[in-house]
Design a protein around this motif. Sequence first.
Motif, PDB file in Angstrom:
ATOM      1  N   ARG A 208      -9.089 -13.491   0.317  1.00  0.00           N
ATOM      2  CA  ARG A 208      -8.462 -13.129  -0.960  1.00  0.00           C
ATOM      3  C   ARG A 208      -8.638 -11.642  -1.297  1.00  0.00           C
ATOM      4  O   ARG A 208      -8.507 -11.246  -2.464  1.00  0.00           O
ATOM      5  CB  ARG A 208      -8.999 -13.994  -2.103  1.00  0.00           C
ATOM      6  N   LYS A 209      -8.964 -10.830  -0.294  1.00  0.00           N
ATOM      7  CA  LYS A 209      -9.118  -9.388  -0.507  1.00  0.00           C
ATOM      8  C   LYS A 209      -7.999  -8.590   0.144  1.00  0.00           C
ATOM      9  O   LYS A 209      -7.938  -7.382  -0.020  1.00  0.00           O
ATOM     10  CB  LYS A 209     -10.461  -8.904   0.049  1.00  0.00           C
ATOM     11  N   GLN A 210      -7.113  -9.290   0.858  1.00  0.00           N
ATOM     12  CA  GLN A 210      -6.047  -8.605   1.582  1.00  0.00           C
ATOM     13  C   GLN A 210      -4.674  -9.096   1.136  1.00  0.00           C
ATOM     14  O   GLN A 210      -4.454 -10.299   0.991  1.00  0.00           O
ATOM     15  CB  GLN A 210      -6.187  -8.820   3.086  1.00  0.00           C
ATOM     16  N   ILE A 211      -3.794  -8.138   0.900  1.00  0.00           N
ATOM     17  CA  ILE A 211      -2.388  -8.453   0.658  1.00  0.00           C
ATOM     18  C   ILE A 211      -1.631  -8.048   1.922  1.00  0.00           C
ATOM     19  O   ILE A 211      -1.652  -6.882   2.324  1.00  0.00           O
ATOM     20  CB  ILE A 211      -1.855  -7.698  -0.570  1.00  0.00           C
ATOM     21  N   ILE A 212      -1.001  -9.041   2.541  1.00  0.00           N
ATOM     22  CA  ILE A 212      -0.310  -8.812   3.816  1.00  0.00           C
ATOM     23  C   ILE A 212       1.190  -8.801   3.570  1.00  0.00           C
ATOM     24  O   ILE A 212       1.762  -9.761   3.042  1.00  0.00           O
ATOM     25  CB  ILE A 212      -0.682  -9.895   4.842  1.00  0.00           C
ATOM     26  N   ILE A 213       1.807  -7.690   3.949  1.00  0.00           N
ATOM     27  CA  ILE A 213       3.246  -7.507   3.731  1.00  0.00           C
ATOM     28  C   ILE A 213       3.924  -7.470   5.094  1.00  0.00           C
ATOM     29  O   ILE A 213       3.649  -6.583   5.920  1.00  0.00           O
ATOM     30  CB  ILE A 213       3.526  -6.199   2.964  1.00  0.00           C
ATOM     31  N   THR A 214       4.793  -8.452   5.311  1.00  0.00           N
ATOM     32  CA  THR A 214       5.516  -8.536   6.588  1.00  0.00           C
ATOM     33  C   THR A 214       6.952  -8.118   6.371  1.00  0.00           C
ATOM     34  O   THR A 214       7.620  -8.586   5.432  1.00  0.00           O
ATOM     35  CB  THR A 214       5.465  -9.957   7.149  1.00  0.00           C
ATOM     36  N   SER A 215       7.453  -7.240   7.236  1.00  0.00           N
ATOM     37  CA  SER A 215       8.825  -6.747   7.119  1.00  0.00           C
ATOM     38  C   SER A 215       9.623  -7.145   8.353  1.00  0.00           C
ATOM     39  O   SER A 215       9.085  -7.273   9.448  1.00  0.00           O
ATOM     40  CB  SER A 215       8.811  -5.217   6.972  1.00  0.00           C
ATOM     41  N   SER A 216      10.921  -7.358   8.132  1.00  0.00           N
ATOM     42  CA  SER A 216      11.787  -7.680   9.268  1.00  0.00           C
ATOM     43  C   SER A 216      12.072  -6.437  10.111  1.00  0.00           C
ATOM     44  O   SER A 216      12.499  -6.544  11.260  1.00  0.00           O
ATOM     45  CB  SER A 216      13.118  -8.286   8.770  1.00  0.00           C
ATOM     46  N   ASN A 217      11.845  -5.284   9.534  1.00  0.00           N
ATOM     47  CA  ASN A 217      12.017  -4.022  10.251  1.00  0.00           C
ATOM     48  C   ASN A 217      10.670  -3.318  10.370  1.00  0.00           C
ATOM     49  O   ASN A 217       9.758  -3.541   9.571  1.00  0.00           O
ATOM     50  CB  ASN A 217      13.004  -3.100   9.525  1.00  0.00           C
ATOM     51  N   SER A 218      10.537  -2.461  11.362  1.00  0.00           N
ATOM     52  CA  SER A 218       9.297  -1.717  11.520  1.00  0.00           C
ATOM     53  C   SER A 218       9.150  -0.694  10.398  1.00  0.00           C
ATOM     54  O   SER A 218      10.138  -0.164   9.887  1.00  0.00           O
ATOM     55  CB  SER A 218       9.264  -1.017  12.881  1.00  0.00           C
ATOM     56  N   VAL A 219       7.905  -0.419  10.034  1.00  0.00           N
ATOM     57  CA  VAL A 219       7.611   0.505   8.939  1.00  0.00           C
ATOM     58  C   VAL A 219       7.086   1.808   9.533  1.00  0.00           C
ATOM     59  O   VAL A 219       6.257   1.805  10.457  1.00  0.00           O
ATOM     60  CB  VAL A 219       6.563  -0.097   7.977  1.00  0.00           C
ATOM     61  N   GLU A 220       7.578   2.920   9.004  1.00  0.00           N
ATOM     62  CA  GLU A 220       7.116   4.225   9.483  1.00  0.00           C
ATOM     63  C   GLU A 220       5.624   4.393   9.193  1.00  0.00           C
ATOM     64  O   GLU A 220       5.180   4.242   8.055  1.00  0.00           O
ATOM     65  CB  GLU A 220       7.895   5.344   8.793  1.00  0.00           C
ATOM     66  N   ASN A 221       4.865   4.683  10.234  1.00  0.00           N
ATOM     67  CA  ASN A 221       3.416   4.856  10.089  1.00  0.00           C
ATOM     68  C   ASN A 221       3.107   6.342   9.918  1.00  0.00           C
ATOM     69  O   ASN A 221       2.892   7.069  10.885  1.00  0.00           O
ATOM     70  CB  ASN A 221       2.683   4.287  11.310  1.00  0.00           C
ATOM     71  N   SER A 222       3.108   6.779   8.677  1.00  0.00           N
ATOM     72  CA  SER A 222       2.831   8.182   8.380  1.00  0.00           C
ATOM     73  C   SER A 222       1.965   8.267   7.142  1.00  0.00           C
ATOM     74  O   SER A 222       1.899   7.336   6.334  1.00  0.00           O
ATOM     75  CB  SER A 222       4.136   8.953   8.167  1.00  0.00           C
ATOM     76  N   SER A 223       1.278   9.393   6.990  1.00  0.00           N
ATOM     77  CA  SER A 223       0.415   9.575   5.824  1.00  0.00           C
ATOM     78  C   SER A 223       1.222   9.589   4.529  1.00  0.00           C
ATOM     79  O   SER A 223       0.735   9.151   3.482  1.00  0.00           O
ATOM     80  CB  SER A 223      -0.374  10.888   5.966  1.00  0.00           C
ATOM     81  N   LYS A 224       2.449  10.078   4.590  1.00  0.00           N
ATOM     82  CA  LYS A 224       3.293  10.115   3.397  1.00  0.00           C
ATOM     83  C   LYS A 224       3.628   8.710   2.914  1.00  0.00           C
ATOM     84  O   LYS A 224       3.525   8.401   1.714  1.00  0.00           O
ATOM     85  CB  LYS A 224       4.578  10.888   3.711  1.00  0.00           C
ATOM     86  N   VAL A 225       3.998   7.844   3.846  1.00  0.00           N
ATOM     87  CA  VAL A 225       4.314   6.456   3.494  1.00  0.00           C
ATOM     88  C   VAL A 225       3.051   5.741   3.012  1.00  0.00           C
ATOM     89  O   VAL A 225       3.067   4.998   2.023  1.00  0.00           O
ATOM     90  CB  VAL A 225       4.926   5.724   4.703  1.00  0.00           C
ATOM     91  N   GLU A 226       1.951   5.980   3.704  1.00  0.00           N
ATOM     92  CA  GLU A 226       0.693   5.344   3.330  1.00  0.00           C
ATOM     93  C   GLU A 226       0.261   5.747   1.928  1.00  0.00           C
ATOM     94  O   GLU A 226      -0.187   4.913   1.137  1.00  0.00           O
ATOM     95  CB  GLU A 226      -0.389   5.730   4.341  1.00  0.00           C
ATOM     96  N   ASP A 227       0.403   7.029   1.584  1.00  0.00           N
ATOM     97  CA  ASP A 227       0.034   7.507   0.251  1.00  0.00           C
ATOM     98  C   ASP A 227       0.883   6.852  -0.830  1.00  0.00           C
ATOM     99  O   ASP A 227       0.383   6.524  -1.918  1.00  0.00           O
ATOM    100  CB  ASP A 227       0.187   9.031   0.168  1.00  0.00           C
ATOM    101  N   LYS A 228       2.168   6.649  -0.550  1.00  0.00           N
ATOM    102  CA  LYS A 228       3.048   5.998  -1.525  1.00  0.00           C
ATOM    103  C   LYS A 228       2.615   4.553  -1.765  1.00  0.00           C
ATOM    104  O   LYS A 228       2.614   4.078  -2.907  1.00  0.00           O
ATOM    105  CB  LYS A 228       4.498   6.037  -1.035  1.00  0.00           C
ATOM    106  N   ILE A 229       2.242   3.864  -0.696  1.00  0.00           N
ATOM    107  CA  ILE A 229       1.815   2.467  -0.831  1.00  0.00           C
ATOM    108  C   ILE A 229       0.494   2.398  -1.607  1.00  0.00           C
ATOM    109  O   ILE A 229       0.332   1.556  -2.497  1.00  0.00           O
ATOM    110  CB  ILE A 229       1.673   1.813   0.554  1.00  0.00           C
ATOM    111  N   VAL A 230      -0.446   3.269  -1.259  1.00  0.00           N
ATOM    112  CA  VAL A 230      -1.736   3.287  -1.965  1.00  0.00           C
ATOM    113  C   VAL A 230      -1.539   3.576  -3.436  1.00  0.00           C
ATOM    114  O   VAL A 230      -2.137   2.917  -4.310  1.00  0.00           O
ATOM    115  CB  VAL A 230      -2.678   4.342  -1.333  1.00  0.00           C
ATOM    116  N   SER A 231      -0.711   4.548  -3.755  1.00  0.00           N
ATOM    117  CA  SER A 231      -0.473   4.909  -5.150  1.00  0.00           C
ATOM    118  C   SER A 231       0.152   3.751  -5.932  1.00  0.00           C
ATOM    119  O   SER A 231      -0.244   3.480  -7.070  1.00  0.00           O
ATOM    120  CB  SER A 231       0.443   6.140  -5.213  1.00  0.00           C
ATOM    121  N   ALA A 232       1.088   3.072  -5.313  1.00  0.00           N
ATOM    122  CA  ALA A 232       1.765   1.966  -6.007  1.00  0.00           C
ATOM    123  C   ALA A 232       0.861   0.762  -6.180  1.00  0.00           C
ATOM    124  O   ALA A 232       0.926   0.059  -7.201  1.00  0.00           O
ATOM    125  CB  ALA A 232       3.031   1.576  -5.249  1.00  0.00           C
TER     126      ALA A 232
END
Length: 448
Positions: A208-232
């Motif tokens: 219960r400490k992890q939120i797992i998000i599965t996408s039908s498309n691959s997600v760009e693995n970059s610090s910019k994308v990661e920062d947006k997810i963390v902020s949200a």
Amino acid sequence: MKLKQKIDNLLDKDFKLVEKRKIIFAIPIVILVIAAVMMIIFRFTLGSALNLGTDFTGGYSVDIKLGNQLTDDNYQEYYDKITETLKSVKTENGKEYKITISGAMQRQGSGDNASIHVKYAAVNGVSESEMSKQINPAIISALEKSVLNKVPSVTIKDNVITATYDEPIDDTNAGSPFETLKKAFLAIVSDIGLTESDVDVKLNTENRKQIIITSSNSVENSSKVEDKIVSAMTLPDVYAGSVTGGDLVGATVSTELLFNAILAVSLALIFMLCYIGLRFQLSSGIACIIALLHDVLIMFAFMAIFNIEINSTFIAALITILGYSINNSIILFDRVRENMRTVYAKSMSPEGVANKSIKETLIRSINTTITTLIMILMVAIIGVSEIKIFAFPIIFGLLAGTFSSIFIAPSLWALFQRVGKNKQNFRIEPKNKNKKTEKNSKPTEIGA
């Protein structure tokens, strides 16, 4: 038993340490030269020769009010989080400010009023106006986000995003934290190149400490994308306190407190010189004072070499070592005085008396230092951060004080006895307790 036998065999040998005074005096000189070189290097690379804390240079402070959230069990966790946050504060273009905490964080108050007080130095090359208008607000904002909110660590692998929190996430009702986080993520899916229909957001029911998000498309693995997810997906903590401060802290130690410390040490050295001069010899007192000055310089040297912060705690450690070191020296000179009164002194040189005295007090000095050092090392290794800052200069001082009391002080004493004397003919006469003999002969004593 074998170790004891080896020690006994070592002590049975003739000690000629004092005769090697050139080597003995060269050791601290080499350390001081290394310290001077390191200070020059730090001056050009870090902007300051010595790592002076805000007690000497001034700086800024913030108070992180946590109330009942702050406990003995989680204090270290908060400490590490605050330290990491300050080190990671950046400008808008991604440049790190390199904020350094001055001294130890202070835990203040209890219960609803519990807080952590943090002092930090100003950024090199930054004006006071820029610190107040830009950097301090950025520091407060970063601390509010990391300490007062639940910030996830995010990993991206192919088409799976995992947001991991330190505590379990509640998902029992429509307005639960999980639902809030799910809506927050869906609001930014377009920013990371996805659509709501592409993703499936679920809570890991095992921990219960992890939120797992599965996408039908691959997600760009970059610090910019990661920062947006963390902020949200940062979850506000409704029970958290507040961060206040960014206020200028004056350099208190560099004025009144520093002056008082220097005055206290100077008066102590003068009184020590008077006592040792009257109790033993003036040459003994001068040797002890020079040995103490050696300890002070060596402690400063090691702090400079390892670029350890010098603050008000260092002054306390310095005074502690002065008392410890003078005690060892007095024990040695007490033995020197006793040896001067023996019948053997008649055929001994000053170096011989000094070597004999060192030999007779060596084990005591080493045992005292080792037992004290073991305790201080344990404090430095497993102690809390506030105590560790005090322990490191104490370790340097213990080693310097032991060296000076065994090698520096007796070597200086023997050297002083040679002043104005013929090295080949000078001898110490034993103290004759027979009054009749004293009338007929006037023996020469050292320092007379």
